[in-house]
Scaffold this active site. Sequence first.
Site, PDB file in Angstrom:
ATOM      1  N   GLU A 172       0.883  -1.172   0.000  1.00 12.33           N
ATOM      2  CA  GLU A 172       0.000   0.000   0.000  1.00 12.33           C
ATOM      3  C   GLU A 172       0.916   1.215   0.000  1.00 12.33           C
ATOM      4  O   GLU A 172       1.528   1.544   1.016  1.00 12.33           O
ATOM      5  CB  GLU A 172      -0.891   0.002   1.263  1.00 12.33           C
ATOM      6  CG  GLU A 172      -1.847  -1.176   1.363  1.00 12.33           C
ATOM      7  CD  GLU A 172      -2.964  -1.157   0.333  1.00 12.33           C
ATOM      8  OE1 GLU A 172      -3.173  -0.117  -0.326  1.00 12.33           O
ATOM      9  OE2 GLU A 172      -3.624  -2.202   0.179  1.00 12.33           O
ATOM     10  N   CYS A 211      -2.139   9.095   2.798  1.00 10.72           N
ATOM     11  CA  CYS A 211      -1.846   8.613   1.439  1.00 10.72           C
ATOM     12  C   CYS A 211      -2.914   9.028   0.431  1.00 10.72           C
ATOM     13  O   CYS A 211      -2.629   9.134  -0.753  1.00 10.72           O
ATOM     14  CB  CYS A 211      -1.663   7.110   1.440  1.00 10.72           C
ATOM     15  SG  CYS A 211      -2.957   6.311   2.333  1.00 10.72           S
TER      16      CYS A 211
HETATM   17  P1  NAP Z   1       8.480   4.679   4.767  1.00 10.03           P
HETATM   18  O1  NAP Z   1       9.604   5.584   5.038  1.00 10.03           O
HETATM   19  O2  NAP Z   1       8.443   3.954   3.490  1.00 10.03           O
HETATM   20  O3  NAP Z   1       8.449   3.644   5.990  1.00 10.03           O
HETATM   21  C1  NAP Z   1       7.463   2.672   6.113  1.00 10.03           C
HETATM   22  C2  NAP Z   1       8.006   1.512   6.931  1.00 10.03           C
HETATM   23  O4  NAP Z   1       9.044   0.849   6.199  1.00 10.03           O
HETATM   24  C3  NAP Z   1       8.645   1.945   8.237  1.00 10.03           C
HETATM   25  O5  NAP Z   1       8.340   1.005   9.241  1.00 10.03           O
HETATM   26  C4  NAP Z   1      10.111   1.922   7.893  1.00 10.03           C
HETATM   27  O6  NAP Z   1      10.960   1.782   9.025  1.00 10.03           O
HETATM   28  C5  NAP Z   1      10.191   0.697   7.013  1.00 10.03           C
HETATM   29  N1  NAP Z   1      11.400   0.610   6.198  1.00 10.03           N
HETATM   30  C6  NAP Z   1      12.241   1.604   5.825  1.00 10.03           C
HETATM   31  N2  NAP Z   1      13.263   1.104   5.084  1.00 10.03           N
HETATM   32  C7  NAP Z   1      13.050  -0.224   4.968  1.00 10.03           C
HETATM   33  C8  NAP Z   1      13.764  -1.291   4.328  1.00 10.03           C
HETATM   34  N3  NAP Z   1      14.881  -1.078   3.640  1.00 10.03           N
HETATM   35  N4  NAP Z   1      13.269  -2.544   4.417  1.00 10.03           N
HETATM   36  C9  NAP Z   1      12.136  -2.782   5.094  1.00 10.03           C
HETATM   37  N5  NAP Z   1      11.428  -1.820   5.747  1.00 10.03           N
HETATM   38  C10 NAP Z   1      11.882  -0.556   5.678  1.00 10.03           C
HETATM   39  O7  NAP Z   1       7.067   5.429   4.865  1.00 10.03           O
HETATM   40  P2  NAP Z   1       6.547   6.501   5.937  1.00 10.03           P
HETATM   41  O8  NAP Z   1       7.306   7.755   5.709  1.00 10.03           O
HETATM   42  O9  NAP Z   1       6.509   5.921   7.305  1.00 10.03           O
HETATM   43  O10 NAP Z   1       5.035   6.645   5.432  1.00 10.03           O
HETATM   44  C11 NAP Z   1       4.674   7.507   4.413  1.00 10.03           C
HETATM   45  C12 NAP Z   1       4.369   6.784   3.112  1.00 10.03           C
HETATM   46  O11 NAP Z   1       3.375   5.753   3.262  1.00 10.03           O
HETATM   47  C13 NAP Z   1       3.776   7.693   2.072  1.00 10.03           C
HETATM   48  O12 NAP Z   1       4.407   7.498   0.839  1.00 10.03           O
HETATM   49  C14 NAP Z   1       2.306   7.273   1.994  1.00 10.03           C
HETATM   50  O13 NAP Z   1       1.630   7.568   0.839  1.00 10.03           O
HETATM   51  C15 NAP Z   1       2.410   5.832   2.194  1.00 10.03           C
HETATM   52  N6  NAP Z   1       1.097   5.276   2.591  1.00 10.03           N
HETATM   53  C16 NAP Z   1       0.330   4.507   1.781  1.00 10.03           C
HETATM   54  C17 NAP Z   1      -0.910   4.008   2.209  1.00 10.03           C
HETATM   55  C18 NAP Z   1      -1.787   3.133   1.379  1.00 10.03           C
HETATM   56  O14 NAP Z   1      -2.620   2.450   1.980  1.00 10.03           O
HETATM   57  N7  NAP Z   1      -1.648   3.084   0.074  1.00 10.03           N
HETATM   58  C19 NAP Z   1      -1.357   4.297   3.464  1.00 10.03           C
HETATM   59  C20 NAP Z   1      -0.579   5.077   4.244  1.00 10.03           C
HETATM   60  C21 NAP Z   1       0.658   5.546   3.801  1.00 10.03           C
HETATM   61  P3  NAP Z   1      11.641   3.089   9.694  1.00 10.03           P
HETATM   62  O15 NAP Z   1      10.538   3.937  10.193  1.00 10.03           O
HETATM   63  O16 NAP Z   1      12.466   2.492  10.771  1.00 10.03           O
HETATM   64  O17 NAP Z   1      12.451   3.752   8.609  1.00 10.03           O
END
Ligand code: NAP
Length: 472
Positions: free
Chosen positions: A247, A281
């Site tokens: 997502e 999102c």
């Molecule tokens: P993010 O930076 O991608 O982080 C999401 C999760 O992934 C965190 O737990 C992060 O850990 C982890 N992560 C980071 N690097 C990783 C790796 N190399 N391998 C595995 N896991 C890893 O996203 P965010 O900034 O928290 O959230 C914002 C994003 O989520 C936006 O782009 C938004 O659009 C998207 N989103 C989409 C939906 C949907 O349903 N389509 C809903 C909500 C949000 P750390 O925090 O420790 O870095």
Amino acid sequence: MKKACYIGGEWVGTAEYAPLYSPYSGQEIAQIPQADHHTVQKAIAAAEGAATVMRRLPAYQRASLLERISILMNERLEEAATIIAIEAAKPIKTARGEVIRTIQTYKFAAEEAKRLHGETVPLDAAIGGEGRIAYTVREPLGVIGAITPFHFPMNLVAHKVGPALAAGNTVVLKPASQTPLSAFFLAELAEQAGVPAGALNVVTGSGAIVGDQLVRDPRVRALTFTGSPDVGIAIRNRAGLKRVTLELGSNSAVIVDRDVQLGEIIPRCIFGAFAYSGQVCISVQRIYVVKELYEEFVRRFVAETMTLRGGDSISEEADYSAMINPEETKRVLRWIEEARQLGARVECGGQMAERMLQPTVLTGVSANAQVSCQEVFGPVVIINPIDSVYEGIKLVNNSRYGLQAGVYTNNLSLALHAADELQVGGVLINDIPTFRVDHMPYGGVKESGIGREGVKYAMEEMTELKLVIVKR
Ligand code: NAP
């Protein structure tokens, strides 16, 4: 206060801890365990160990565990909302709304646990299929790795843990580093609700260490990830044959046709654009308004936006607060500046007030500006004029993303045309794209992801279809 990971039904410390700071006040709020390789191994082993117990648990017992989580959360609603407000800087009014939804998500999961079933298959429809009875069952996959983002730290966790347990799986949850307290709170409730030891494990630490280990470990049978497209795509590339649900982000848009009532639409679009400072999102990022209504729309939209109040996230007065961290705030300011250089007009906002970026409205924005073609994930909305809904549809589709889109029109055939043509996972007629209730199928196309959430749909992603054939 030092927190602990939750593994195999026990609270476990780690060698290293990292301070967690409040995004609004900048003050330290907790010390968070930083799991190493060994701790993650322990969590995966605990989840694998509990897989048989969960698989054998009758549906009514799985339902009852989830129901209890939902009830316990309802009893501690205010506490849950305060945790979100403090760790994510989500205004308390909005955080309360998230907890109310989370309670419902666990309730939906409890209900769906009782409805997980297959179907009979009429094999005699094929020559040679006679004399056999066939049916399908949905079996749990086993260990699910759940990786979650910061901005809905209770409800997006519920969208993974709820369906996983409802379908008889076990979970290793890695919450976003900025919002681990919500995940620990859930583990506390799960323990109290009597969830079997090892069925839910919470491990905190960096995405690159904890997350990556979940992605690579063969015992983890499926990954469910919500977060940014870059991380999601990298996960998919490393996941091999694991089931993967992603997502991801979007630059969601709404189209406004002629002959509509702006009095209702404008407050709704303002909510969609600026709720939780646009860190949603399906936040409204692009608004396309037919040129007959354009000037009036912009004038009224800007005037109403300027009445929003910023403040401490725990204050009842705050409509918006600080963004998740200073780096993200600086990035959004750079994107606003880039749009300005490309000819956009800043109608309001675009500036910092203390630690908060003001809600920002841009007009005349080039389609190449990052605020238009990338996901802003901040308090910025662009409003551009269009000749017709047809032009609006082309502009909406001119995007890497496709999560949800909205169209306001009183013309039924245009509405149905838009529903056919918009390249998104969900089309909202006469509403903004920022709409989600927790049992609807939810997910995107293109770089917005693969697979669907919404409890029943997530359970399909987290189960394997098995066919049984009985020869008479
Ligand atoms: P993010 O930076 O991608 O982080 C999401 C999760 O992934 C965190 O737990 C992060 O850990 C982890 N992560 C980071 N690097 C990783 C790796 N190399 N391998 C595995 N896991 C890893 O996203 P965010 O900034 O928290 O959230 C914002 C994003 O989520 C936006 O782009 C938004 O659009 C998207 N989103 C989409 C939906 C949907 O349903 N389509 C809903 C909500 C949000 P750390 O925090 O420790 O870095």
